[in-house]
Motif scaffolding. Structure first.
Motif, mmCIF file in Angstrom:
data_model
loop_
_atom_site.group_PDB
_atom_site.id
_atom_site.type_symbol
_atom_site.label_atom_id
_atom_site.label_comp_id
_atom_site.label_asym_id
_atom_site.label_seq_id
_atom_site.Cartn_x
_atom_site.Cartn_y
_atom_site.Cartn_z
ATOM 1 N N UNK A 11 -0.618 -6.213 -5.098
ATOM 2 C CA UNK A 11 -1.494 -6.363 -6.170
ATOM 3 C C UNK A 11 -2.281 -5.513 -6.849
ATOM 4 N N UNK A 12 -1.832 -4.195 -6.281
ATOM 5 C CA UNK A 12 -2.662 -3.093 -6.782
ATOM 6 C C UNK A 12 -1.787 -1.751 -7.472
ATOM 7 N N UNK A 13 0.152 -2.605 -7.363
ATOM 8 C CA UNK A 13 0.926 -1.392 -7.686
ATOM 9 C C UNK A 13 2.471 -2.174 -8.557
ATOM 10 N N UNK A 14 1.311 -2.351 -9.588
ATOM 11 C CA UNK A 14 2.534 -3.059 -10.543
ATOM 12 C C UNK A 14 4.052 -2.636 -10.425
ATOM 13 N N UNK A 15 4.528 -1.659 -10.178
ATOM 14 C CA UNK A 15 6.398 -2.102 -10.605
ATOM 15 C C UNK A 15 6.407 -2.310 -8.770
ATOM 16 N N UNK A 16 5.737 -2.969 -7.686
ATOM 17 C CA UNK A 16 6.150 -3.461 -7.030
ATOM 18 C C UNK A 16 6.093 -5.265 -7.181
ATOM 19 N N UNK A 17 7.169 -5.522 -6.799
ATOM 20 C CA UNK A 17 8.057 -7.636 -6.370
ATOM 21 C C UNK A 17 6.783 -7.606 -5.388
ATOM 22 N N UNK A 18 7.853 -7.155 -3.939
ATOM 23 C CA UNK A 18 7.688 -7.676 -2.706
ATOM 24 C C UNK A 18 7.984 -6.364 -2.008
ATOM 25 N N UNK B 299 5.863 8.526 -14.316
ATOM 26 C CA UNK B 299 5.548 8.119 -12.900
ATOM 27 C C UNK B 299 3.642 8.022 -12.678
ATOM 28 N N UNK B 300 3.349 9.143 -13.315
ATOM 29 C CA UNK B 300 2.112 9.509 -13.196
ATOM 30 C C UNK B 300 0.794 8.736 -13.461
ATOM 31 N N UNK B 301 1.708 7.989 -14.860
ATOM 32 C CA UNK B 301 0.464 6.808 -15.708
ATOM 33 C C UNK B 301 0.881 5.906 -14.458
ATOM 34 N N UNK B 302 1.730 5.866 -14.064
ATOM 35 C CA UNK B 302 1.793 4.353 -13.085
ATOM 36 C C UNK B 302 1.138 4.376 -11.128
ATOM 37 N N UNK B 303 1.050 5.451 -11.489
ATOM 38 C CA UNK B 303 0.838 6.365 -9.960
ATOM 39 C C UNK B 303 -1.160 5.898 -10.495
ATOM 40 N N UNK B 304 -1.025 7.345 -11.461
ATOM 41 C CA UNK B 304 -2.704 6.276 -11.948
ATOM 42 C C UNK B 304 -2.953 4.983 -11.744
ATOM 43 N N UNK B 305 -2.481 4.746 -12.462
ATOM 44 C CA UNK B 305 -2.758 2.653 -12.318
ATOM 45 C C UNK B 305 -3.042 1.969 -11.194
ATOM 46 N N UNK B 306 -2.335 2.405 -10.587
ATOM 47 C CA UNK B 306 -1.891 2.313 -9.020
ATOM 48 C C UNK B 306 -3.091 2.468 -8.797
ATOM 49 N N UNK B 307 -3.541 3.551 -9.064
ATOM 50 C CA UNK B 307 -4.726 3.755 -7.570
ATOM 51 C C UNK B 307 -6.060 3.335 -8.195
ATOM 52 N N UNK B 308 -6.015 3.151 -9.482
ATOM 53 C CA UNK B 308 -7.446 2.988 -9.806
ATOM 54 C C UNK B 308 -8.068 1.229 -9.718
ATOM 55 N N UNK B 309 -5.804 0.511 -9.671
ATOM 56 C CA UNK B 309 -6.110 -1.122 -9.206
ATOM 57 C C UNK B 309 -6.415 -0.614 -7.194
ATOM 58 N N UNK B 310 -5.486 -0.270 -6.956
ATOM 59 C CA UNK B 310 -6.464 -0.255 -5.029
ATOM 60 C C UNK B 310 -7.597 0.079 -5.007
ATOM 61 N N UNK B 311 -8.644 0.924 -5.851
ATOM 62 C CA UNK B 311 -9.759 1.441 -5.625
ATOM 63 C C UNK B 311 -10.557 -0.259 -6.146
ATOM 64 N N UNK B 312 -10.153 -0.767 -7.186
ATOM 65 C CA UNK B 312 -10.850 -1.956 -7.632
ATOM 66 C C UNK B 312 -11.133 -2.697 -6.278
ATOM 67 N N UNK B 313 -9.337 -3.628 -5.955
ATOM 68 C CA UNK B 313 -9.256 -4.465 -5.314
ATOM 69 C C UNK B 313 -9.922 -4.257 -3.545
ATOM 70 N N UNK B 314 -10.245 -2.949 -3.225
ATOM 71 C CA UNK B 314 -10.828 -2.027 -2.306
ATOM 72 C C UNK B 314 -12.410 -2.949 -1.940
ATOM 73 N N UNK B 315 -12.759 -2.527 -3.781
ATOM 74 C CA UNK B 315 -14.137 -2.160 -4.225
ATOM 75 C C UNK B 315 -14.920 -3.838 -3.981
#
Length: 160
Positions: free
Chosen positions: A46-53, A139-155
């Protein structure tokens, strides 16, 4: 075909030939971030787009992670300290050339939220080591995007 990697411990995080570290502050509390990263393993896509499952096993002691690009990892949890650190090593993968891979998510209080740090420590064949070094910005871009998505999901969860 699956490849078994040589088992390593947490000390590999400091000894790896390739060690990439990325960090970002988010508004979530350490407890919220830890829960999403370490306890709600199935929510990873849901928050780390590179992960399928992502599927936990053995009461959370192991997990299987499948990436969108077809790579699969069988992992053993090495550290699980609530609200602080979650680390795991890859035991088996279908990715060629890997020898050791350990990842650590470190969570520390920062301002009114927390700082999430992801360490990616790997040893692999020489060409693959060069690839990971060259891929660090991506990988840094992927991490920052994932962290941003995680923050939005938790908000969104906090707003409920």
């Amino acid at each position: 075909m699956a490849r078994r990697l040589s088992p390593v411990g947490l000390d590999f995080l400091g000894a790896a030939p390739v060690r990439l570290v990325f960090a970002r502050e988010i508004a979530a509390t350490p407890a919220e971030a830890y829960r999403a990263i370490a306890q709600e393993v199935e929510s990873l896509p849901k928050w780390f787009r590179a992960v399928k499952r992502a599927t936990p096993h053995d009461g959370g002691a192991r997990r299987t992670v499948a990436l969108q690009i077809g790579i699969r990892f069988e992992e053993t949890i090495l550290a699980s300290e609530p609200d602080e650190v979650y680390a795991y090593r890859v035991d088996e993968t279908n990715a060629p050339g890997l020898r050791h891979l350990v990842e650590e998510w470190r969570i520390t209080p920062a301002g009114t939220g927390c700082r999430v740090q992801w360490t990616f420590a790997v040893d692999a064949s020489a060409p693959l080591r060069l690839f990971f070094k060259a891929a660090a910005p991506g990988l840094g871009v992927a991490f920052r995007s994932a962290a941003k998505s995680l923050d939005k999901l938790l908000a969104k969860e906090r707003a409920r």
